[in-house]
Design a protein around this motif. Structure first.
Motif, short mmCIF file in Angstrom:
data_model
loop_
_atom_site.label_atom_id
_atom_site.label_comp_id
_atom_site.label_asym_id
_atom_site.label_seq_id
_atom_site.Cartn_x
_atom_site.Cartn_y
_atom_site.Cartn_z
N LEU A 1 4.10 0.54 6.87
CA LEU A 1 4.73 2.05 7.15
C LEU A 1 3.40 3.02 7.46
O LEU A 1 3.35 3.77 8.36
CB LEU A 1 5.33 2.68 5.87
N VAL A 2 2.11 2.86 6.55
CA VAL A 2 1.03 3.71 6.64
C VAL A 2 0.30 3.10 8.28
O VAL A 2 -0.02 4.22 8.87
CB VAL A 2 -0.08 3.39 5.58
N ILE A 3 0.56 2.03 8.44
CA ILE A 3 -0.16 1.79 9.86
C ILE A 3 0.87 2.39 11.06
O ILE A 3 0.07 2.78 12.05
CB ILE A 3 0.01 0.27 9.99
N VAL A 4 2.01 2.32 10.77
CA VAL A 4 2.91 2.74 11.66
C VAL A 4 2.51 4.44 11.94
O VAL A 4 2.53 4.91 13.22
CB VAL A 4 4.35 2.42 11.80
N TRP B 1 2.07 -5.50 -0.88
CA TRP B 1 1.21 -4.82 -0.54
C TRP B 1 1.22 -4.77 1.23
O TRP B 1 1.18 -3.36 1.83
CB TRP B 1 -0.06 -5.09 -1.01
N MET B 2 1.27 -5.56 1.82
CA MET B 2 1.56 -5.61 3.35
C MET B 2 2.71 -4.87 3.62
O MET B 2 2.65 -4.22 4.76
CB MET B 2 1.46 -6.99 3.97
N HIS B 3 3.93 -5.04 3.25
CA HIS B 3 5.18 -4.28 3.50
C HIS B 3 4.92 -2.93 3.31
O HIS B 3 5.32 -2.08 4.11
CB HIS B 3 6.20 -4.84 2.67
N ARG B 4 4.12 -2.42 2.36
CA ARG B 4 4.11 -0.91 2.09
C ARG B 4 3.01 -0.43 3.22
O ARG B 4 3.25 0.59 3.47
CB ARG B 4 3.51 -0.82 0.62
N VAL C 1 0.26 9.18 14.78
CA VAL C 1 -0.62 10.27 14.65
C VAL C 1 -1.56 10.22 15.58
O VAL C 1 -2.15 11.32 16.16
CB VAL C 1 -1.02 10.53 13.07
N ALA C 2 -2.25 9.04 15.49
CA ALA C 2 -3.43 8.94 16.34
C ALA C 2 -3.15 9.01 17.77
O ALA C 2 -3.88 9.73 18.66
CB ALA C 2 -4.17 7.54 16.32
N ILE C 3 -2.00 8.81 18.28
CA ILE C 3 -1.60 8.68 19.73
C ILE C 3 -1.15 10.20 20.04
O ILE C 3 -1.46 10.77 20.91
CB ILE C 3 -0.27 7.78 20.00
N GLY C 4 -0.48 10.63 19.16
CA GLY C 4 -0.19 12.24 19.15
C GLY C 4 -1.23 13.14 19.29
O GLY C 4 -1.43 14.19 20.11
#
Length: 180
Positions: A157-160, A151-154, A165-168
């Motif tokens: 990708l969501v976090i990155v 679950w954490m490895h999946r 998106v947030a920075i952009g």
């Protein structure tokens, strides 16, 4: 932790859970990890506080746009400190994002330094303790629950993707308003 509190957005949400993971391996003590994190917050906050106290509002007005701060945000911070006073620092230390930048307006508002450091330490200590505790609990389950690893490895990708998106969005919004 010192970098985050010196207005450099290096998230404590990454640093302290890793410290908590190291607690789960026996390398750190939970309370000492929280204390070290809070001391780091005080060190970084002292720098940002002094920048605000010595440079004051003229410094922020002149250079704030380079940090993507606009005048309305500076006004908002001034009004907030006038209305709620120094307790703002204690509460701000418990809030994501706000905690990174709260020392600068505290310096501009010329908050009492001793009170500033006490509130910074107390608020930061509870924040660091909570994040380290989460990391410790996840670390304890890391090898015993294979679903957690998957679950954490999946989730990585969501976090990155969310960060990008947030920075952009933040940069696009700020630069668009700067042109106007």
């Amino acid at each position: 932790m010192a970098l985050e509190s010196a207005c450099i957005p290096l998230p404590s949400e990454i640093i302290m859970p890793f410290a908590g993971y190291l607690v789960s391996t026996g390398r750190f003590s939970l309370f000492l990890a929280a204390t070290a994190g809070a001391v780091g917050c005080n060190i970084g906050s002292a720098i940002a506080f002094e920048v605000g106290a010595r440079g004051g509002r003229p410094l922020v007005e002149r250079w704030g746009t380079r940090l993507l701060l606009n005048p309305s945000e500076i006004e908002w911070a001034d009004r907030w400190f006038e209305r709620y006073g120094s307790i703002t620092v204690l509460i701000g230390r418990l809030l994501p994002i706000v905690r990174t930048f709260i020392a600068l307006p505290a310096g501009i508002a010329r908050m009492n330094r001793v009170r500033f450091h006490v509130y910074t330490f107390v608020g930061s200590w509870f924040w660091c303790l909570a994040l380290a505790y989460i990391g410790m609990k996840l670390g304890e389950r890391w090898d015993s629950d294979p679903r957690l690893k998957a679950w954490m490895h999946r989730f990585d990708l969501v976090i990155v993707a969310a960060i990008v998106v947030a920075i952009g969005a933040f940069l696009w919004h700020r630069l668009r308003h700067r042109r106007h």
